[in-house]
Design an enzyme around this catalytic site. Sequence first.
Site, short mmCIF file in Angstrom:
data_model
loop_
_atom_site.label_atom_id
_atom_site.label_comp_id
_atom_site.label_asym_id
_atom_site.label_seq_id
_atom_site.Cartn_x
_atom_site.Cartn_y
_atom_site.Cartn_z
N GLY A 77 0.82 -1.22 0.00
CA GLY A 77 0.00 0.00 0.00
C GLY A 77 0.85 1.26 0.00
NE ARG A 141 -2.18 -4.23 -1.20
CZ ARG A 141 -1.76 -3.75 -0.02
NH1 ARG A 141 -0.93 -4.44 0.72
NH2 ARG A 141 -2.19 -2.58 0.42
CG ASP A 172 3.15 -9.29 5.21
OD1 ASP A 172 3.58 -10.25 5.88
OD2 ASP A 172 2.03 -8.82 5.36
CE LYS A 198 4.57 0.28 2.45
NZ LYS A 198 3.62 -0.46 1.63
CB THR A 199 3.40 0.26 6.99
OG1 THR A 199 2.02 0.17 7.36
CG2 THR A 199 4.23 0.07 8.23
CG ASP A 201 -1.53 0.00 8.82
OD1 ASP A 201 -2.13 0.99 8.38
OD2 ASP A 201 -1.83 -1.16 8.52
CD GLU A 307 -8.16 -1.11 7.78
OE1 GLU A 307 -8.51 -1.10 6.60
OE2 GLU A 307 -6.97 -0.95 8.13
CE1 TYR A 420 -7.00 2.42 -1.08
CE2 TYR A 420 -9.20 2.39 -0.10
CZ TYR A 420 -8.13 1.72 -0.68
OH TYR A 420 -8.19 0.36 -0.86
#
Length: 546
Positions: A77, A141, A172, A198-199, A201, A307, A420
């Site tokens: 993402g 992905r 991941d 990177k994320t 989250d 989420e 998004y």
Amino acid sequence: MKKSALQQARADYQPKLPKALLGAVKVKEGQPTQSVDNQEEIKKLFPHTYGMPLVEFVPGDSALEKKVNVGVILSGGQAPGGHNVITGLFDTVKKLNPENKLYGFILGPGGLVDHNYMELTKEIVDDYRNTGGFDMIGSGRTKLEKVDQFEKGLQILKQLQINALVIIGGDDSNTNACVLAEYYAAHDTGIQVIGCPKTIDGDLKNDQIETSFGFDTATKTYAELIGNIERDCNSARKYWHFIKVMGRSASHIALECALQCQPNVCIISEEVEQKDMTLNQVVDNLCEAIAVRAADGKNFGTVIVPEGLIEFIPAIGRLIQELNDLLAEHGSEYKDLDKKAQREYIINHLSKENAATFETLPTGVARQLSLDRDPHGNVQVSLIETEKLLSDMCEARLAEWKKEGKYVGKFAAQHHFFGYEGRCAAPSNYDADYCYALGASAAQLIACGKTGYMAIVKNTTAPADQWVAGGVPITMMMNMERRNGEMKPVIRKALVELDGKPFKAFAAMRDKWARETCYVYPGPIQYWGPTEVCDKPTQTLIYEKQ
């Protein structure tokens, strides 16, 4: 292509770098490392990349020169700052030798396997400096985990005379980078593999990685929107706003937004799990806050919902675990059945306890839990309207309480999901600087011959020239976890620590926030102005580094 005034002005921003990366660079190696858990299994799986030392860059005496071509992949993402990792990588690769080339593989790891690439020239790279998004080369992905993928990738790397590959991704994707680094080292290919954290989250962090890039910008973007809703909420005074924010595996985004905006309620999934709460208990807690405010004549409020909440409710978590194994093993015979037959099939094949949990869930949620997994084997929880589910359950519970005389107010709900909206925002100064430094660090790791490392930048609550750049062996972050029915080596996710300073700060204030209206309105990200406004890191990082 037409550019906005902001885009044009941001193109001129020169990201700040740690002192050690400004001139000549020297490598300082630390102690050998070991994985966070399952040391023997991880060592056995990664014999060529296990136990390597931590690396720190310090000012050197003479500039390093190196002839090297590099490939780069954006994986998973989007997260604000990805383009600056590439610009930092490009500038440093060219600094090592102007003839060096940087190639971008198109639409993620699949681009490497399918030989879909482009050379990244100065004209291309300059167009994307300090911009959000991953649209320079796109993302994807595709999981890199099979030998034929490694070999197909090797063909194009050899053809383009690429010596090193940089994979920019989350836990991941960096697990895949670690597997690829091990394979290329074991087969003596001469190809180095470097990862970048990177994320949005925020769940890719540990003692060496202070934060994953994109978290700062995304949470500031969401906090602006939540602040706007709080102001609207406090103006109209007639709605409860249920706001779901991204964060499938951890509640870092929800917690950071709560620390910035001070909503009436913020649910932290990790606390729900630790207290072994049921969905009904979560709803009761919410209803108590709603009832207390109603008693004071306040029939309005804001609730932040992570989420991934559903997965953290222990009974539902156990159900998902068994469903994952069931669908991994019997997916082929299950997928062609009609909806009713699928439901019966699942109930008949689950353990008694999990079948009972499945039957109590609203039909839509139960259905969603039994649908296709994402490429990493996870339930696609962003498709579950948790915010709507909670408000519907609250409405039903409050109607019961009203009959019992326990609730005196009016309840009306509005629903929002911020996902998004934050993933491709123009990076904050923090992320623009942090990502540029990560790209420069990745290039320096390549220059000093490292593979199986993740680029890191630390001490980021200090001014940028005092940041510390280096690298950490990816194997240091690995442990064994059950995925798609079998044990696999993966990078351990960082969850919200309930004994950590950010959560404790939130917990100390939340009762007051629930009763009173203590909203804070952060406003939009600022790029020019006082440093305490423009360069400020997240509240999470400030509390953690206190």
